[in-house]
Motif scaffolding. Structure first.
Motif, PDB file in Angstrom:
ATOM      1  N   ASN A  76       9.177  -6.333   4.970  1.00 48.47           N
ATOM      2  CA  ASN A  76       8.399  -7.480   5.456  1.00 48.47           C
ATOM      3  C   ASN A  76       8.371  -7.534   6.978  1.00 48.47           C
ATOM      4  N   ARG A  77       9.490  -7.267   7.621  1.00 48.45           N
ATOM      5  CA  ARG A  77       9.537  -7.263   9.084  1.00 48.45           C
ATOM      6  C   ARG A  77       8.624  -6.172   9.654  1.00 48.45           C
ATOM      7  N   PHE A  78       8.652  -5.014   9.018  1.00 52.91           N
ATOM      8  CA  PHE A  78       7.820  -3.890   9.448  1.00 52.91           C
ATOM      9  C   PHE A  78       6.339  -4.248   9.308  1.00 52.91           C
ATOM     10  N   GLU A  79       5.963  -4.768   8.145  1.00 53.88           N
ATOM     11  CA  GLU A  79       4.565  -5.155   7.909  1.00 53.88           C
ATOM     12  C   GLU A  79       4.126  -6.268   8.856  1.00 53.88           C
ATOM     13  N   ASN A  80       4.979  -7.242   9.076  1.00 52.94           N
ATOM     14  CA  ASN A  80       4.632  -8.347   9.975  1.00 52.94           C
ATOM     15  C   ASN A  80       4.405  -7.869  11.402  1.00 52.94           C
ATOM     16  N   GLU A  81       5.220  -6.922  11.860  1.00 53.25           N
ATOM     17  CA  GLU A  81       5.005  -6.375  13.194  1.00 53.25           C
ATOM     18  C   GLU A  81       3.686  -5.600  13.229  1.00 53.25           C
ATOM     19  N   GLY A  82       3.365  -4.908  12.150  1.00 49.71           N
ATOM     20  CA  GLY A  82       2.076  -4.227  12.076  1.00 49.71           C
ATOM     21  C   GLY A  82       0.922  -5.215  12.190  1.00 49.71           C
ATOM     22  N   ARG A  83       1.018  -6.328  11.483  1.00 52.86           N
ATOM     23  CA  ARG A  83      -0.018  -7.372  11.580  1.00 52.86           C
ATOM     24  C   ARG A  83      -0.116  -7.902  13.009  1.00 52.86           C
ATOM     25  N   ARG A  84       1.047  -8.144  13.633  1.00 55.63           N
ATOM     26  CA  ARG A  84       1.070  -8.642  15.003  1.00 55.63           C
ATOM     27  C   ARG A  84       0.368  -7.666  15.945  1.00 55.63           C
ATOM     28  N   ARG A  85       0.469  -6.375  15.648  1.00 55.43           N
ATOM     29  CA  ARG A  85      -0.174  -5.346  16.466  1.00 55.43           C
ATOM     30  C   ARG A  85      -1.657  -5.181  16.123  1.00 55.43           C
ATOM     31  N   GLY A  86      -2.145  -5.926  15.143  1.00 52.90           N
ATOM     32  CA  GLY A  86      -3.558  -5.847  14.785  1.00 52.90           C
ATOM     33  C   GLY A  86      -3.889  -4.871  13.674  1.00 52.90           C
ATOM     34  N   CYS A  87      -2.883  -4.350  12.989  1.00 57.27           N
ATOM     35  CA  CYS A  87      -3.135  -3.408  11.896  1.00 57.27           C
ATOM     36  C   CYS A  87      -3.724  -4.154  10.696  1.00 57.27           C
ATOM     37  N   THR A  88      -4.676  -3.516  10.044  1.00 58.91           N
ATOM     38  CA  THR A  88      -5.331  -4.129   8.884  1.00 58.91           C
ATOM     39  C   THR A  88      -4.917  -3.482   7.565  1.00 58.91           C
ATOM     40  N   ALA A  89      -4.257  -2.338   7.633  1.00 55.49           N
ATOM     41  CA  ALA A  89      -3.802  -1.650   6.428  1.00 55.49           C
ATOM     42  C   ALA A  89      -2.574  -0.814   6.766  1.00 55.49           C
ATOM     43  N   ALA A  90      -1.792  -0.509   5.727  1.00 60.75           N
ATOM     44  CA  ALA A  90      -0.576   0.289   5.895  1.00 60.75           C
ATOM     45  C   ALA A  90      -0.571   1.416   4.874  1.00 60.75           C
ATOM     46  N   PHE A  91       0.062   2.534   5.257  1.00 61.59           N
ATOM     47  CA  PHE A  91       0.099   3.719   4.413  1.00 61.59           C
ATOM     48  C   PHE A  91       1.483   4.346   4.433  1.00 61.59           C
ATOM     49  N   LEU A  92       1.830   5.014   3.337  1.00 55.20           N
ATOM     50  CA  LEU A  92       3.078   5.751   3.236  1.00 55.20           C
ATOM     51  C   LEU A  92       2.958   6.771   2.130  1.00 55.20           C
ATOM     52  N   TYR A  93       3.900   7.697   2.095  1.00 53.86           N
ATOM     53  CA  TYR A  93       4.095   8.460   0.872  1.00 53.86           C
ATOM     54  C   TYR A  93       5.571   8.425   0.553  1.00 53.86           C
ATOM     55  N   THR A  94       5.825   8.408  -0.731  1.00 55.14           N
ATOM     56  CA  THR A  94       7.182   8.424  -1.243  1.00 55.14           C
ATOM     57  C   THR A  94       7.248   9.527  -2.286  1.00 55.14           C
ATOM     58  N   ILE A  95       8.403   9.811  -2.785  1.00 47.46           N
ATOM     59  CA  ILE A  95       8.562  10.822  -3.834  1.00 47.46           C
ATOM     60  C   ILE A  95       8.926  10.091  -5.121  1.00 47.46           C
ATOM     61  N   SER A  96       8.487  10.615  -6.239  1.00 49.50           N
ATOM     62  CA  SER A  96       8.636   9.916  -7.522  1.00 49.50           C
ATOM     63  C   SER A  96      10.075   9.512  -7.822  1.00 49.50           C
ATOM     64  N   PHE A  97      11.063  10.227  -7.315  1.00 44.08           N
ATOM     65  CA  PHE A  97      12.458   9.843  -7.562  1.00 44.08           C
ATOM     66  C   PHE A  97      12.993   8.890  -6.496  1.00 44.08           C
ATOM     67  N   GLN A  98      12.170   8.539  -5.520  1.00 41.82           N
ATOM     68  CA  GLN A  98      12.607   7.628  -4.472  1.00 41.82           C
ATOM     69  C   GLN A  98      12.277   6.184  -4.857  1.00 41.82           C
ATOM     70  N   ALA A  99      11.258   5.593  -4.251  1.00 41.68           N
ATOM     71  CA  ALA A  99      11.094   4.141  -4.390  1.00 41.68           C
ATOM     72  C   ALA A  99       9.675   3.654  -4.699  1.00 41.68           C
ATOM     73  N   PRO A 100       8.879   4.375  -5.510  1.00 40.42           N
ATOM     74  CA  PRO A 100       7.525   3.862  -5.742  1.00 40.42           C
ATOM     75  C   PRO A 100       7.508   2.477  -6.389  1.00 40.42           C
ATOM     76  N   ASP A 101       8.437   2.202  -7.271  1.00 36.64           N
ATOM     77  CA  ASP A 101       8.457   0.882  -7.925  1.00 36.64           C
ATOM     78  C   ASP A 101       8.800  -0.229  -6.935  1.00 36.64           C
ATOM     79  N   PHE A 102       9.679   0.049  -5.992  1.00 41.36           N
ATOM     80  CA  PHE A 102      10.005  -0.920  -4.946  1.00 41.36           C
ATOM     81  C   PHE A 102       8.738  -1.306  -4.182  1.00 41.36           C
ATOM     82  N   TYR A 103       7.982  -0.316  -3.776  1.00 42.93           N
ATOM     83  CA  TYR A 103       6.758  -0.603  -3.017  1.00 42.93           C
ATOM     84  C   TYR A 103       5.744  -1.355  -3.877  1.00 42.93           C
ATOM     85  N   LYS A 104       5.594  -0.964  -5.142  1.00 44.04           N
ATOM     86  CA  LYS A 104       4.655  -1.663  -6.038  1.00 44.04           C
ATOM     87  C   LYS A 104       5.029  -3.133  -6.165  1.00 44.04           C
TER      88      LYS A 104
END
Length: 130
Positions: A76-104
Protein backbone atom coordinates in the motif's frame (compact mmCIF):
# COMPACT_ATOMS: atom_id res chain seq x y z
CA UNK A 1 28.30 -8.43 -17.06
CA UNK A 2 30.22 -5.95 -15.04
CA UNK A 3 28.62 -2.88 -13.48
CA UNK A 4 30.37 -0.44 -15.81
CA UNK A 5 28.95 -2.11 -18.94
CA UNK A 6 25.52 -2.44 -17.39
CA UNK A 7 25.50 1.23 -16.42
CA UNK A 8 26.50 2.27 -19.96
CA UNK A 9 23.57 0.30 -21.39
CA UNK A 10 21.11 1.72 -18.86
CA UNK A 11 22.30 5.30 -19.35
CA UNK A 12 22.22 4.94 -23.14
CA UNK A 13 18.68 3.58 -23.15
CA UNK A 14 17.51 6.23 -20.68
CA UNK A 15 18.99 9.00 -22.84
CA UNK A 16 17.25 7.60 -25.94
CA UNK A 17 13.92 7.35 -24.09
CA UNK A 18 14.27 10.92 -22.80
CA UNK A 19 14.98 12.16 -26.33
CA UNK A 20 12.00 10.30 -27.80
CA UNK A 21 9.47 11.25 -25.10
CA UNK A 22 10.77 14.59 -23.90
CA UNK A 23 10.19 13.26 -20.38
CA UNK A 24 12.79 12.35 -17.76
CA UNK A 25 10.71 11.35 -14.76
CA UNK A 26 12.13 7.94 -13.80
CA UNK A 27 12.71 7.61 -10.08
CA UNK A 28 13.64 4.62 -7.96
CA UNK A 29 11.30 3.68 -5.13
CA UNK A 30 11.97 1.52 -2.09
CA UNK A 31 9.93 0.70 1.00
CA UNK A 32 12.24 -0.96 3.52
CA UNK A 33 11.72 -2.91 6.73
CA UNK A 34 14.56 -2.46 9.19
CA UNK A 35 15.39 -4.12 12.47
CA UNK A 36 14.45 -1.87 15.39
CA UNK A 37 17.47 -3.23 17.26
CA UNK A 38 20.23 -3.03 14.65
CA UNK A 39 18.86 -0.86 11.84
CA UNK A 40 19.68 -3.69 9.42
CA UNK A 41 17.43 -3.93 6.35
CA UNK A 42 15.42 -7.14 6.72
CA UNK A 43 13.29 -6.87 3.60
CA UNK A 44 11.00 -4.65 1.60
CA UNK A 45 9.96 -3.68 -1.88
CA UNK A 46 11.87 -1.89 -4.61
CA UNK A 47 11.04 -0.68 -8.06
CA UNK A 48 10.58 2.56 -9.93
CA UNK A 49 8.20 5.00 -11.52
CA UNK A 50 8.53 6.17 -15.11
CA UNK A 51 6.28 7.69 -17.78
CA UNK A 52 3.23 7.51 -15.54
CA UNK A 53 3.72 3.85 -14.61
CA UNK A 54 4.82 2.16 -11.39
CA UNK A 55 6.95 -0.99 -11.54
CA UNK A 56 7.59 -3.43 -8.71
CA UNK A 57 10.90 -5.17 -9.36
CA UNK A 58 11.64 -7.00 -6.09
CA UNK A 59 9.73 -7.80 -2.90
CA UNK A 60 11.01 -9.89 -0.01
CA UNK A 61 9.96 -10.43 3.58
CA UNK A 62 11.68 -12.99 5.81
CA UNK A 63 9.33 -15.85 6.76
CA UNK A 64 9.08 -14.66 10.37
CA UNK A 65 7.62 -11.32 9.21
CA UNK A 66 4.95 -12.80 6.94
CA UNK A 67 1.22 -13.27 7.69
CA UNK A 68 1.08 -10.19 9.95
CA UNK A 69 -0.21 -7.61 7.47
CA UNK A 70 3.25 -6.14 6.94
CA UNK A 71 3.37 -7.16 3.27
CA UNK A 72 0.05 -5.46 2.57
CA UNK A 73 1.24 -2.34 4.38
CA UNK A 74 4.44 -2.24 2.29
CA UNK A 75 2.48 -2.74 -0.93
CA UNK A 76 0.00 0.00 0.00
CA UNK A 77 2.82 2.43 0.80
CA UNK A 78 4.49 1.63 -2.52
CA UNK A 79 1.25 2.10 -4.49
CA UNK A 80 0.40 5.31 -2.65
CA UNK A 81 3.79 6.80 -3.47
CA UNK A 82 3.21 5.81 -7.09
CA UNK A 83 -0.12 7.66 -7.05
CA UNK A 84 1.57 10.68 -5.45
CA UNK A 85 4.05 10.64 -8.34
CA UNK A 86 1.18 10.66 -10.85
CA UNK A 87 1.28 6.99 -11.86
CA UNK A 88 -1.99 5.65 -13.25
CA UNK A 89 -1.11 1.95 -13.37
CA UNK A 90 1.33 -0.51 -11.79
CA UNK A 91 3.03 -3.62 -13.16
CA UNK A 92 5.03 -6.55 -11.84
CA UNK A 93 5.88 -10.13 -12.51
CA UNK A 94 6.01 -12.83 -9.93
CA UNK A 95 6.69 -16.56 -10.12
CA UNK A 96 3.93 -19.10 -9.53
CA UNK A 97 5.60 -20.36 -6.33
CA UNK A 98 6.03 -16.83 -4.98
CA UNK A 99 3.08 -14.55 -4.27
CA UNK A 100 0.47 -14.31 -7.05
CA UNK A 101 -2.38 -14.91 -4.59
CA UNK A 102 -1.10 -12.13 -2.31
CA UNK A 103 -1.22 -9.66 -5.19
CA UNK A 104 -4.68 -10.87 -6.31
CA UNK A 105 -6.00 -10.29 -2.78
CA UNK A 106 -4.69 -6.75 -3.06
CA UNK A 107 -6.51 -5.93 -6.30
CA UNK A 108 -3.92 -6.98 -8.88
CA UNK A 109 -4.94 -8.93 -11.99
CA UNK A 110 -3.00 -11.37 -14.13
CA UNK A 111 -2.56 -10.38 -17.77
CA UNK A 112 0.02 -12.89 -18.92
CA UNK A 113 1.81 -16.09 -18.04
CA UNK A 114 4.94 -17.71 -19.44
CA UNK A 115 6.02 -21.23 -18.52
CA UNK A 116 9.56 -21.53 -17.17
CA UNK A 117 11.79 -23.95 -15.31
CA UNK A 118 11.31 -26.07 -13.33
CA UNK A 119 8.45 -27.83 -15.09
CA UNK A 120 5.06 -26.66 -13.84
CA UNK A 121 6.37 -23.20 -12.94
CA UNK A 122 5.30 -19.93 -14.60
CA UNK A 123 6.22 -16.28 -14.57
CA UNK A 124 2.99 -14.38 -13.97
CA UNK A 125 2.61 -10.82 -15.20
CA UNK A 126 0.21 -8.64 -13.21
CA UNK A 127 -1.21 -5.11 -13.33
CA UNK A 128 -3.28 -2.79 -11.22
CA UNK A 129 -4.97 0.53 -12.01
CA UNK A 130 -3.97 3.21 -9.57
Amino acid sequence: MDTEKSLAIEEGLNAFNDLMTGINDRKPLSVLIKSTKTGEVLGGMQGRSSLGLLFIDLFFLPPELRKMGLGTDILNRFENEGRRRGCTAAFLYTISFQAPDFYKKNGWEEFGRIDCEPEGTSRIFMRKSL
